[in-house]
Design a protein around this motif. Structure first.
Motif, PDB file in Angstrom:
ATOM      1  N   VAL A  59      61.542  26.871  12.587  1.00  0.00           N
ATOM      2  CA  VAL A  59      61.890  27.551  11.340  1.00  0.00           C
ATOM      3  C   VAL A  59      63.305  28.094  11.503  1.00  0.00           C
ATOM      4  O   VAL A  59      63.672  28.524  12.601  1.00  0.00           O
ATOM      5  CB  VAL A  59      60.899  28.699  11.035  1.00  0.00           C
ATOM      6  CG1 VAL A  59      60.860  29.705  12.169  1.00  0.00           C
ATOM      7  CG2 VAL A  59      61.230  29.369   9.714  1.00  0.00           C
ATOM      8  N   PRO A  60      64.129  28.058  10.463  1.00  0.00           N
ATOM      9  CA  PRO A  60      65.450  28.680  10.576  1.00  0.00           C
ATOM     10  C   PRO A  60      65.318  30.156  10.924  1.00  0.00           C
ATOM     11  O   PRO A  60      64.556  30.889  10.309  1.00  0.00           O
ATOM     12  CB  PRO A  60      66.050  28.483   9.174  1.00  0.00           C
ATOM     13  CG  PRO A  60      65.344  27.285   8.625  1.00  0.00           C
ATOM     14  CD  PRO A  60      63.952  27.377   9.169  1.00  0.00           C
ATOM     15  N   GLY A  61      66.067  30.607  11.922  1.00  0.00           N
ATOM     16  CA  GLY A  61      65.976  31.989  12.371  1.00  0.00           C
ATOM     17  C   GLY A  61      66.628  32.961  11.411  1.00  0.00           C
ATOM     18  O   GLY A  61      67.416  32.582  10.541  1.00  0.00           O
ATOM     19  N   TYR A  62      66.312  34.238  11.604  1.00  0.00           N
ATOM     20  CA  TYR A  62      66.894  35.284  10.763  1.00  0.00           C
ATOM     21  C   TYR A  62      68.416  35.308  10.845  1.00  0.00           C
ATOM     22  O   TYR A  62      69.086  35.739   9.918  1.00  0.00           O
ATOM     23  CB  TYR A  62      66.356  36.661  11.180  1.00  0.00           C
ATOM     24  CG  TYR A  62      64.871  36.847  10.995  1.00  0.00           C
ATOM     25  CD1 TYR A  62      64.233  36.423   9.836  1.00  0.00           C
ATOM     26  CD2 TYR A  62      64.107  37.464  11.986  1.00  0.00           C
ATOM     27  CE1 TYR A  62      62.870  36.606   9.661  1.00  0.00           C
ATOM     28  CE2 TYR A  62      62.743  37.652  11.822  1.00  0.00           C
ATOM     29  CZ  TYR A  62      62.130  37.219  10.664  1.00  0.00           C
ATOM     30  OH  TYR A  62      60.785  37.396  10.503  1.00  0.00           O
ATOM     31  N   THR A  63      68.964  34.861  11.972  1.00  0.00           N
ATOM     32  CA  THR A  63      70.414  34.902  12.129  1.00  0.00           C
ATOM     33  C   THR A  63      71.099  33.609  11.706  1.00  0.00           C
ATOM     34  O   THR A  63      72.329  33.527  11.760  1.00  0.00           O
ATOM     35  CB  THR A  63      70.790  35.220  13.586  1.00  0.00           C
ATOM     36  OG1 THR A  63      70.178  34.261  14.455  1.00  0.00           O
ATOM     37  CG2 THR A  63      70.322  36.611  13.972  1.00  0.00           C
ATOM     38  N   TYR A 260      63.034  18.004  11.992  1.00  0.00           N
ATOM     39  CA  TYR A 260      62.883  18.948  13.090  1.00  0.00           C
ATOM     40  C   TYR A 260      63.557  18.395  14.344  1.00  0.00           C
ATOM     41  O   TYR A 260      63.186  17.342  14.862  1.00  0.00           O
ATOM     42  CB  TYR A 260      61.402  19.216  13.363  1.00  0.00           C
ATOM     43  CG  TYR A 260      60.700  19.832  12.188  1.00  0.00           C
ATOM     44  CD1 TYR A 260      60.526  21.205  12.096  1.00  0.00           C
ATOM     45  CD2 TYR A 260      60.238  19.045  11.136  1.00  0.00           C
ATOM     46  CE1 TYR A 260      59.901  21.783  11.003  1.00  0.00           C
ATOM     47  CE2 TYR A 260      59.611  19.613  10.029  1.00  0.00           C
ATOM     48  CZ  TYR A 260      59.445  20.973   9.973  1.00  0.00           C
ATOM     49  OH  TYR A 260      58.825  21.544   8.882  1.00  0.00           O
ATOM     50  N   ALA A 261      64.578  19.106  14.790  1.00  0.00           N
ATOM     51  CA  ALA A 261      65.273  18.782  16.030  1.00  0.00           C
ATOM     52  C   ALA A 261      65.740  20.107  16.615  1.00  0.00           C
ATOM     53  O   ALA A 261      66.181  20.991  15.871  1.00  0.00           O
ATOM     54  CB  ALA A 261      66.457  17.851  15.774  1.00  0.00           C
ATOM     55  N   PHE A 262      65.656  20.234  17.920  1.00  0.00           N
ATOM     56  CA  PHE A 262      65.898  21.529  18.541  1.00  0.00           C
ATOM     57  C   PHE A 262      67.177  21.530  19.366  1.00  0.00           C
ATOM     58  O   PHE A 262      67.518  20.545  20.020  1.00  0.00           O
ATOM     59  CB  PHE A 262      64.688  21.924  19.394  1.00  0.00           C
ATOM     60  CG  PHE A 262      63.432  22.025  18.589  1.00  0.00           C
ATOM     61  CD1 PHE A 262      63.126  23.179  17.885  1.00  0.00           C
ATOM     62  CD2 PHE A 262      62.571  20.942  18.478  1.00  0.00           C
ATOM     63  CE1 PHE A 262      61.987  23.268  17.107  1.00  0.00           C
ATOM     64  CE2 PHE A 262      61.419  21.026  17.698  1.00  0.00           C
ATOM     65  CZ  PHE A 262      61.135  22.189  17.016  1.00  0.00           C
ATOM     66  N   LYS A 271      67.603  23.134  14.878  1.00  0.00           N
ATOM     67  CA  LYS A 271      69.004  22.857  14.550  1.00  0.00           C
ATOM     68  C   LYS A 271      69.305  23.057  13.072  1.00  0.00           C
ATOM     69  O   LYS A 271      70.328  23.621  12.702  1.00  0.00           O
ATOM     70  CB  LYS A 271      69.359  21.422  14.941  1.00  0.00           C
ATOM     71  CG  LYS A 271      69.605  21.196  16.420  1.00  0.00           C
ATOM     72  CD  LYS A 271      70.040  19.760  16.650  1.00  0.00           C
ATOM     73  CE  LYS A 271      70.330  19.491  18.112  1.00  0.00           C
ATOM     74  NZ  LYS A 271      70.740  18.085  18.330  1.00  0.00           N
ATOM     75  N   SER A 272      68.444  22.538  12.220  1.00  0.00           N
ATOM     76  CA  SER A 272      68.713  22.590  10.784  1.00  0.00           C
ATOM     77  C   SER A 272      68.378  23.965  10.220  1.00  0.00           C
ATOM     78  O   SER A 272      67.521  24.669  10.740  1.00  0.00           O
ATOM     79  CB  SER A 272      67.903  21.525  10.042  1.00  0.00           C
ATOM     80  OG  SER A 272      66.518  21.777  10.176  1.00  0.00           O
ATOM     81  N   SER A 273      69.071  24.334   9.158  1.00  0.00           N
ATOM     82  CA  SER A 273      68.826  25.629   8.511  1.00  0.00           C
ATOM     83  C   SER A 273      68.553  25.428   7.026  1.00  0.00           C
ATOM     84  O   SER A 273      69.184  26.048   6.171  1.00  0.00           O
ATOM     85  CB  SER A 273      70.030  26.562   8.725  1.00  0.00           C
ATOM     86  OG  SER A 273      70.197  26.865  10.083  1.00  0.00           O
ATOM     87  N   ASP A 274      67.633  24.539   6.722  1.00  0.00           N
ATOM     88  CA  ASP A 274      67.306  24.269   5.321  1.00  0.00           C
ATOM     89  C   ASP A 274      66.803  25.536   4.647  1.00  0.00           C
ATOM     90  O   ASP A 274      65.922  26.226   5.164  1.00  0.00           O
ATOM     91  CB  ASP A 274      66.233  23.177   5.221  1.00  0.00           C
ATOM     92  CG  ASP A 274      66.680  21.891   5.884  1.00  0.00           C
ATOM     93  OD1 ASP A 274      67.452  21.158   5.261  1.00  0.00           O
ATOM     94  OD2 ASP A 274      66.247  21.651   7.022  1.00  0.00           O
ATOM     95  N   VAL A 275      67.371  25.826   3.496  1.00  0.00           N
ATOM     96  CA  VAL A 275      67.045  27.045   2.766  1.00  0.00           C
ATOM     97  C   VAL A 275      66.693  26.684   1.333  1.00  0.00           C
ATOM     98  O   VAL A 275      67.302  25.793   0.731  1.00  0.00           O
ATOM     99  CB  VAL A 275      68.246  28.022   2.775  1.00  0.00           C
ATOM    100  CG1 VAL A 275      67.936  29.272   1.967  1.00  0.00           C
ATOM    101  CG2 VAL A 275      68.607  28.399   4.207  1.00  0.00           C
ATOM    102  N   PHE A 276      65.715  27.384   0.779  1.00  0.00           N
ATOM    103  CA  PHE A 276      65.245  27.126  -0.579  1.00  0.00           C
ATOM    104  C   PHE A 276      65.411  28.394  -1.422  1.00  0.00           C
ATOM    105  O   PHE A 276      65.100  29.488  -0.958  1.00  0.00           O
ATOM    106  CB  PHE A 276      63.788  26.673  -0.557  1.00  0.00           C
ATOM    107  CG  PHE A 276      63.558  25.505   0.365  1.00  0.00           C
ATOM    108  CD1 PHE A 276      63.820  24.211  -0.050  1.00  0.00           C
ATOM    109  CD2 PHE A 276      63.125  25.703   1.670  1.00  0.00           C
ATOM    110  CE1 PHE A 276      63.635  23.123   0.795  1.00  0.00           C
ATOM    111  CE2 PHE A 276      62.946  24.640   2.530  1.00  0.00           C
ATOM    112  CZ  PHE A 276      63.202  23.335   2.086  1.00  0.00           C
ATOM    113  N   ARG A 277      65.909  28.195  -2.625  1.00  0.00           N
ATOM    114  CA  ARG A 277      66.199  29.349  -3.481  1.00  0.00           C
ATOM    115  C   ARG A 277      65.110  29.545  -4.526  1.00  0.00           C
ATOM    116  O   ARG A 277      64.625  28.581  -5.137  1.00  0.00           O
ATOM    117  CB  ARG A 277      67.552  29.174  -4.185  1.00  0.00           C
ATOM    118  CG  ARG A 277      68.013  30.429  -4.929  1.00  0.00           C
ATOM    119  CD  ARG A 277      69.433  30.268  -5.473  1.00  0.00           C
ATOM    120  NE  ARG A 277      69.486  29.408  -6.633  1.00  0.00           N
ATOM    121  CZ  ARG A 277      69.314  29.826  -7.889  1.00  0.00           C
ATOM    122  NH1 ARG A 277      69.062  31.110  -8.140  1.00  0.00           N
ATOM    123  NH2 ARG A 277      69.389  28.984  -8.892  1.00  0.00           N
TER     124      ARG A 277
END
Length: 293
Positions: A59-63, A260-262, A271-277
């Protein structure tokens, strides 16, 4: 519970836990038994002082998430944004809020962060003071209940700029307590809406199996489960914990929600930071799609 589960010789991997506190508490137990642990929703950047040995954060991290959110604010025309970090929201609020403010600075968006203690009885005076600084964007990182109070206080000032709510605060309580003041708030989250096109077939199968629509995070959990199963089928016989972890950590898996790749340097970060609005419309969280940079 984690120690008992980790000692089970039939256990190959653990998908979980779902929360930051329980994830941190269970890491040592699974590490001691060489059991890979993969979380689809726990997003802290650190868990205690020791680096996890067989942990993957899918999961994309908080940072990492706030960078995309900040860029979206920039494209929406925000030029002066204040960030209210509420200590009541714990580590998620701090990491999301602090990183958001840093990214806003990179994008040359002016503003200032404010941090309020858990013991603060009311946030309304602080909200009014922040609005007086002539900002065009407002970000709150905290809890659903206090976020609702902030939304009501902000509405009373007549503020009409961009409003962003940290996703840990975007629960049902925010909608019910804030009422009409919730409308217009945007949320940038790592979970996709279960009704979105990429996961529609999954949602249909889920509804057929369980008799209800899948909740948030269900599609992400499905992705992670399928990733583990795929790696197990690729192994030559039953893999050891170390072998399965290597297969998971070094491979790339294309799921329904994201690929998903680390990160090889940090080992357990996605690695990825996919975000949904999302945007609150008529008292509900309306899915607005994936946010890109």
């Amino acid at each position: 519970m984690a120690r008992t589960l980790a000692a089970d010789r039939d256990l190959l991997a653990v998908i979980g836990s779902t929360g930051d506190t329980t994830t941190g508490a269970s890491l040592d137990s699974y590490d001691a038994q060489l059991v890979p642990q993969i979380t689809a929703s726990s997003a802290q950047s650190e868990y205690g002082t020791a680096e996890p040995g067989r942990f993957l954060q899918a999961v994309p991290g908080y940072t990492s998430l706030p960078g995309t959110a900040a860029y979206s604010l920039h494209t929406q025309g925000a030029r002066r944004v204040s960030v209210l970090i509420d200590r009541e929201g714990g580590i998620p609020a701090w990491q999301l809020g602090r990183t958001m403010f840093q990214y806003l600075g990179v994008l040359k968006i002016a503003g200032e962060p404010r941090v309020v203690p858990r013991m603060a009885e009311t946030l309304a005076p602080i909200v009014a003071e922040m609005v007086a600084h002539q900002m065009d964007g407002f970000v709150y990182m905290g809890t659903p209940a206090r976020g609702a109070a902030v939304a009501r206080a902000l509405a009373q000032t007549g503020f009409s700029g961009i409003r962003v709510l940290g996703y840990p605060a975007a629960g049902p309580e925010f909608l019910t307590v804030a009422g009409s003041a919730a409308d217009g708030w945007q949320i940038f989250a790592p979970y996709i809406d279960p009704s979105a096109a990429p996961v529609r077939a999954f949602a249909t199968a889920y509804r057929k199996r369980y008799g209800s629509a899948p909740p948030y995070w269900a599609a992400e959990a499905y992705d992670v489960a399928r990733m583990v199963i795929t790696r197990l089928t690729e192994a030559d016989g039953r893999p050891s914990g170390n072998r399965l972890y290597d297969l998971l950590q070094k491979g790339t898996y294309k799921g329904l929600v994201r690929t998903y790749a680390f990160d090889k340097d940090y080992r357990w970060w996605l690695k990825s930071s996919d975000v949904f609005r999302y945007e609150v419309k008529d008292g509900r969280y309306s899915y607005e799609g994936k946010v890109g940079i």
